[in-house]
Design an enzyme around this catalytic site. Structure first.
Site, PDB file in Angstrom:
ATOM      1  N   SER A   1      -9.725  -0.204   7.157  1.00 58.67           N
ATOM      2  CA  SER A   1      -9.245  -0.223   5.507  1.00 58.67           C
ATOM      3  C   SER A   1      -8.481  -1.441   5.225  1.00 58.67           C
ATOM      4  O   SER A   1      -7.998  -1.382   4.037  1.00 58.67           O
ATOM      5  CB  SER A   1      -8.020   1.143   5.619  1.00 58.67           C
ATOM      6  OG  SER A   1      -9.001   2.140   5.622  1.00 58.67           O
TER       7      SER A   1
ATOM      8  N   LYS B   1       0.791  -1.355  -0.087  1.00 59.82           N
ATOM      9  CA  LYS B   1       0.027   0.019   0.165  1.00 59.82           C
ATOM     10  C   LYS B   1       1.007   1.285   0.051  1.00 59.82           C
ATOM     11  O   LYS B   1       1.741   1.350   0.871  1.00 59.82           O
ATOM     12  CB  LYS B   1      -0.966  -0.013   1.259  1.00 59.82           C
ATOM     13  CG  LYS B   1      -1.900   1.015   1.183  1.00 59.82           C
ATOM     14  CD  LYS B   1      -3.145   0.986   2.279  1.00 59.82           C
ATOM     15  CE  LYS B   1      -4.126   1.846   2.534  1.00 59.82           C
ATOM     16  NZ  LYS B   1      -4.924   1.947   3.829  1.00 59.82           N
TER      17      LYS B   1
ATOM     18  N   SER C   1      -9.821   2.106   2.826  1.00 61.60           N
ATOM     19  CA  SER C   1      -8.907   2.995   2.003  1.00 61.60           C
ATOM     20  C   SER C   1      -8.019   2.053   1.026  1.00 61.60           C
ATOM     21  O   SER C   1      -7.437   2.536   0.132  1.00 61.60           O
ATOM     22  CB  SER C   1      -7.988   3.901   2.604  1.00 61.60           C
ATOM     23  OG  SER C   1      -7.341   3.373   3.455  1.00 61.60           O
TER      24      SER C   1
END
Lengths: 512, 99
Positions: free
Chosen positions: A187, A88, A163
């Site tokens: 997330s 990420k 997210s």
């Protein structure tokens, strides 16, 4: 599509150990898959998954060749050596662009690796690139990335969750067998739920936050994402552990998550007490989500677990407390983006150019709508006159939520609920309605407030879209997630005749 | 308690060092009002007898021996800077802003 991209990490690891495949072949297969399906989000191929913001073709192949050479030389490599992983974009990577999905950090190349990234390298994993995310991890849809949305591989018109939508979509689109996410209010777990993958938020402090660009420091937690519970456990074991660079890192030994997953895979949960949270099912939950959840409960009972219903009365206030605590901490953490030392600098025209005006212009241009909204909200919640009513009260609710969990875990080993109240909704559907978007995190947020670990794993489909089941355990008992998750996964896969992801539609417009 | 005015949002944006357009102020004021309305309930459950928790695990101060160890070089630290000069960050005027 090259068959290798459909192999899970466990199978790839076996293939690499036995010499059936090389790390270079495996890496190349995934890079080719990314090139074929990830696509641009605008222009001719608008339906690309767009799970990645940056792909490191050269670096990944060089790394893979090195692993192959090391293995040929008889080096003692870790179980995941040679396996590709996506990271990420909220974690710093030395020499690789890191933007946290924000214009503020466009083009920034960090001079150091996050501890999690360093651990991936040390274990011989091959970093493919950086995955898309909502700006500074604020959002539940990955629509708040400054670089375009990520699409859900089950339906290109729908959100992949957020997210960490990029990390989840990369798994579901077979672009990577393993990815790293971060979970501040869900997330990792919510994107896993809506993409039919597995994601774990470890116990707060179990995985280092050094090099994780901070959103809300008392809630943020990096964690593993994969397509199976065992793969997630193997990745968890690589990244968990004490880090002297993170003062809130737990000094405790990591529980044996891989052993727990192996034990669970037998499908036997005799003696395990599972609590069903009354408040986290029913009203506000789609019928299809509730139906899959009930079926999963039946499987847990069939596995020998004792399933009891219990109430966590204060959990209904968790969402409100979270949306005060998070913006408060975020407004403070994001103050470092001032246009002075790194990232964007915007010099206003026709104005007295001072640090103050540059800062205001830079932050106006660098932050997206959701980031601005939360920074302003946090500034309000922390301001004199409102502090006690908002921030102070939210911290008290946090105490009540923790007490509820402590009481529950005195009675049961784990708690379960649906991970999200709905399946993936359409892109744009809730973009201008922050409250509707926030409500999607209602079941995941309590774990962040209490610092306890949580897992989401596939529970089946509703209207052709994945539904997730969440397992929660007490602090430091991450192994329980894996035992229960693996048992449920084994039984559901038997029932379905294979893993849920076997049903994901081939990516539209791409000849596989 | 919740109602947040446009003027208040303008003030907050200034405190947060973010320039906002008129259109942005209008929109954000409306959205924040709705969010504050939804979160105001925390004040009702947070009674005086409940202690506040700022962190999920108890924190203790962590120190290490005061020993010099390698860090980033000046060049590495400056690598991402929007502007640098003579091995230092170059920033806009800070003092004498009113001049």
């Amino acid at each position: 599509m090259n068959e290798l991209v459909q192999w899970d990490a466990t199978r790839l690891a076996e293939g690499l150990r036995s010499g059936v495949v090389s790390a270079e072949e495996v890496t190349r297969a995934h890079l080719d898959r990314i090139d074929a399906v990830d696509g641009p989000t605008s222009g001719a191929n608008e339906s690309g998954v767009h799970a990645f913001l940056h792909v490191d073709h050269e670096g990944a192949l060089a790394r893979a060749r090195q692993i192959d050479a090391d293995r040929a030389a008889g080096a003692d490599l870790g179980p995941l050596a040679g396996i590709p992983v996506g990271v990420k974009d909220v974690l710093t990577t030395k020499g690789l662009p890191t933007t946290a999905g924000s214009r503020m950090l466009q083009g920034w190349v960090p001079p150091y690796d996050a501890t999690v990234v360093r651990e991936l390298h040390a274990a011989g994993l091959v970093v493919l690139g950086k995955t898309n995310m909502d700006e500074f991890a604020m959002g539940s849809t990955t629509e708040h990335s400054a670089y375009g949305v990520t699409r859900n591989p089950w339906d290109a018109t729908r959100i992949p969750g957020g997210s960490g939508g990029g990390s989840a979509a990369a798994l579901a689109a077979f672009e990577a067998p393993l990815t790293i996410g971060s979970d501040t209010g869900g997330s990792i777990r919510q994107p896993a739920a809506v993409t039919g993958t597995v994601g774990v938020k470890p116990t707060y402090g179990a995985v280092s936050r050094y090099g994780l660009i901070a959103l809300a420091s008392s809630l943020d937690q990096a964690g593993p994402c994969a397509r199976t519970v065992m793969d997630t456990a193997l990745l968890h074991a690589v990244i968990a552990g004490h880090d002297p660079y993170d003062s809130t890192s737990l000094p405790d030994a990591v529980p044996d998550v891989v052993g727990a997953a192996r034990q669970g895979a037998t499908g036997d949960l005799t003696g395990v007490r599972v609590g069903v949270v009354t408040e986290l099912s029913g009203e506000g939950y789609e019928p299809g989500v509730v139906a899959r959840f009930e079926e999963a409960l039946a499987e847990l009972r069939a596995a020998g677990a004792e399933v009891v219903e219990l109430s966590l009365p204060n959990i209904v206030h968790a969402l409100a407390a979270y949306y005060l605590i998070l913006p408060s901490e975020a407004s403070s953490n994001l103050a470092k983006f001032d246009g002075m030392r790194y990232g964007l600098r915007v010099v206003p025209e026709g104005e007295n150019v001072t640090a103050e005006t540059v800062m205001r212009a830079t932050r106006a241009a660098g932050f997206g709508d959701e980031a601005k909204r939360r920074i302003v909200l946090g500034t309000y919640a922390l301001s004199a006159g409102y502090y006690d009513a908002y921030y102070g009260s939210a911290q008290k609710v946090r105490t009540l939520v923790q007490r509820d969990f402590a009481a529950a875990f005195a009675d049961v080993d784990v708690l379960v609920s649906p991970t999200a109240p709905t399946v993936a909704y359409r892109l744009g559907e809730k973009l201008d309605d922050p409250l509707a978007m926030y409500a999607g995190d209602v079941a995941t947020i309590p774990a962040n407030l209490a610092g306890i670990p949580g897992m989401s794993l596939p529970a089946g489909l509703s209207d052709g879209l994945p539904v997730g089941l969440q397992v929660l355990a007490p602090q430091r008992a991450d192994d329980r997630l894996y035992r229960v998750g693996a048992a449920l996964e084994a039984r559901l896969n038997d029932k379905w005749g294979g893993p849920l992801l076997a049903k994901v539609p081939t990516w539209q417009g791409v000849s596989a | 308690m919740s109602a947040i005015s446009r003027t208040e949002v303008e003030h907050l944006a200034r405190l947060a060092r973010i320039d906002m357009s008129d259109e942005e102020l209008d929109r954000v004021a409306g959205q924040l009002d709705a969010v504050l309305d939804a979160v105001a309930a925390v004040a009702k459950v947070a009674t005086d007898d409940v202690p506040a928790t700022s962190h999920p695990v108890p924190l203790t101060n962590v120190t290490r021996p005061d020993v010099v160890r390698p860090g980033l070089s000046a060049q590495e630290a400056l690598a991402g800077a929007p502007a640098a000069e003579d091995g230092r960050f170059r920033v806009p005027m800070i003092l004498g802003e009113e001049a």
